[in-house]
Scaffold this active site. Sequence first.
Site, short mmCIF file in Angstrom:
data_model
loop_
_atom_site.label_atom_id
_atom_site.label_comp_id
_atom_site.label_asym_id
_atom_site.label_seq_id
_atom_site.Cartn_x
_atom_site.Cartn_y
_atom_site.Cartn_z
N LYS A 31 1.21 4.12 -2.80
CA LYS A 31 0.56 5.66 -2.92
C LYS A 31 1.63 6.61 -2.88
O LYS A 31 1.57 7.83 -3.41
CB LYS A 31 0.12 5.70 -1.57
N TYR A 50 0.92 -1.40 0.00
CA TYR A 50 0.01 -0.15 -0.01
C TYR A 50 0.99 1.15 -0.01
O TYR A 50 0.59 2.25 -0.88
CB TYR A 50 -0.83 0.01 1.04
N1 LIG Z 1 -10.29 5.05 5.02
C1 LIG Z 1 -8.96 5.54 5.35
O1 LIG Z 1 -8.57 5.91 6.53
C2 LIG Z 1 -7.99 6.17 4.41
C3 LIG Z 1 -7.01 6.75 4.70
C4 LIG Z 1 -6.00 7.19 3.66
C5 LIG Z 1 -6.22 7.16 2.32
N2 LIG Z 1 -7.68 6.57 1.92
C6 LIG Z 1 -7.80 6.18 0.43
O2 LIG Z 1 -8.91 6.63 0.19
C7 LIG Z 1 -9.81 6.07 -0.71
C8 LIG Z 1 -11.05 5.61 -0.53
O3 LIG Z 1 -10.78 4.70 0.76
P1 LIG Z 1 -12.20 4.42 1.67
O4 LIG Z 1 -11.68 4.73 2.97
O5 LIG Z 1 -13.32 4.97 1.16
O6 LIG Z 1 -11.99 2.78 1.18
P2 LIG Z 1 -13.32 1.54 1.08
O7 LIG Z 1 -14.45 1.92 1.79
O8 LIG Z 1 -12.38 0.34 0.88
O9 LIG Z 1 -13.85 1.96 -0.41
C9 LIG Z 1 -12.89 1.68 -1.50
C10 LIG Z 1 -13.57 1.96 -2.70
O10 LIG Z 1 -12.66 1.57 -3.84
C11 LIG Z 1 -13.41 0.68 -4.82
N3 LIG Z 1 -12.34 -0.09 -5.60
C12 LIG Z 1 -11.56 -0.75 -5.28
N4 LIG Z 1 -10.67 -1.32 -6.45
C13 LIG Z 1 -11.40 -1.00 -7.41
C14 LIG Z 1 -11.36 -1.00 -8.88
N5 LIG Z 1 -10.43 -1.94 -9.35
N6 LIG Z 1 -12.01 -0.25 -9.63
C15 LIG Z 1 -13.10 0.57 -9.15
N7 LIG Z 1 -13.37 0.44 -7.89
C16 LIG Z 1 -12.42 0.06 -6.87
C17 LIG Z 1 -14.36 -0.10 -3.97
O11 LIG Z 1 -15.33 -0.91 -4.69
P3 LIG Z 1 -15.61 -2.30 -4.27
O12 LIG Z 1 -16.79 -1.89 -3.36
O13 LIG Z 1 -16.33 -2.80 -5.62
O14 LIG Z 1 -14.60 -2.77 -3.69
C18 LIG Z 1 -14.83 0.93 -2.79
O15 LIG Z 1 -15.79 1.50 -3.55
C19 LIG Z 1 -8.45 5.00 -1.31
O16 LIG Z 1 -7.71 5.41 -2.29
C20 LIG Z 1 -7.91 4.94 0.12
O17 LIG Z 1 -6.55 4.58 -0.26
C21 LIG Z 1 -8.40 6.05 2.97
#
Ligand SMILES: NC(=O)c1ccc[n+]([C@@H]2O[C@H](COP(=O)([O-])OP(=O)(O)OC[C@H]3O[C@@H](n4cnc5c(N)ncnc54)[C@H](OP(=O)(O)O)[C@@H]3O)[C@@H](O)[C@H]2O)c1
Length: 233
Positions: free
Chosen positions: A160, A156
């Site tokens: 990033k 990861y």
């Molecule tokens: N949550 C945190 O603490 C955090 C911190 C730093 C950065 N981020 C970043 O924020 C972003 C959103 O994260 P989140 O926390 O909302 O995560 P999440 O709840 O796991 O949601 C991830 C989303 O990405 C989609 N996805 C994964 N692979 C994909 C693909 N090949 N094509 C299209 N969609 C895809 C998933 O779809 P499915 O439902 O089909 O799996 C889901 O809608 C990510 O880039 C993550 O790295 C999050």
Amino acid sequence: MKKRIILITGANRGLGAATGIKLSEQGHHVIFTARNNHKLSILKKQLSHQHSSVDFIPLDVTRPDSIIEAHHTIANHYPQIDTLINNAGIYTSGTVDISTINDQAILEAFTTNTLGPLKITQQFLPLIKQSPEGIIVNVSSGMGAIVEMDSGSPAYRISKTALNVTTKLLHHELYEQGIKVNSVCPGWVRTEMGGPSATLSIDEGIRGIIWAATLKKKGPSGGFFRHGKPLQW
Ligand SMILES: NC(=O)c1ccc[n+]([C@@H]2O[C@H](COP(=O)([O-])OP(=O)(O)OC[C@H]3O[C@@H](n4cnc5c(N)ncnc54)[C@H](OP(=O)(O)O)[C@@H]3O)[C@@H](O)[C@H]2O)c1
């Protein structure tokens, strides 16, 4: 406020869905995309009643055929994309060490978190160039910052960090053409990815993404931000 046409990846849940909902409530036209058609249709049912200016299009950021098809549909309906939010991401191999991690785990994270945003940007760039004030937001993570680099989650972190490099390179190529490109860390947020112990609510996490997605013409480009404040790379 200028109404923007905004395309978001990974928008069926978590930060992507919440960001899209908030932006459409603010009056923007939001194209929600997600790889899973079933989840997309559930979201469509939920939102179509109260949010009129929304669209739903299948898009898997790792599949070239899906990217081309989504682009074809969108290019037939929209003259331009004003903001692209590369939000889709996966978190893998949290407990694995860099000294033992296998290629597959690194490639999997890289394909979704780094190549995904790049391929989407390349495909949609002609439409973004049609916007008088194009914006690209790469949803990155403090875990990709070299100054904050800690142990754990190597796949990861590598993906990033590479996404942040992609942001910088795109900025240098596109800024003169009026397109702003930034990386944003939402903080540690209570989504499926962040888990229940995370410090921020989804509403708190999306603030910085919304800020970057709706920057004014003279807003920053080529930066890394958390909640609208600059972060070191
Ligand atoms: N949550 C945190 O603490 C955090 C911190 C730093 C950065 N981020 C970043 O924020 C972003 C959103 O994260 P989140 O926390 O909302 O995560 P999440 O709840 O796991 O949601 C991830 C989303 O990405 C989609 N996805 C994964 N692979 C994909 C693909 N090949 N094509 C299209 N969609 C895809 C998933 O779809 P499915 O439902 O089909 O799996 C889901 O809608 C990510 O880039 C993550 O790295 C999050």
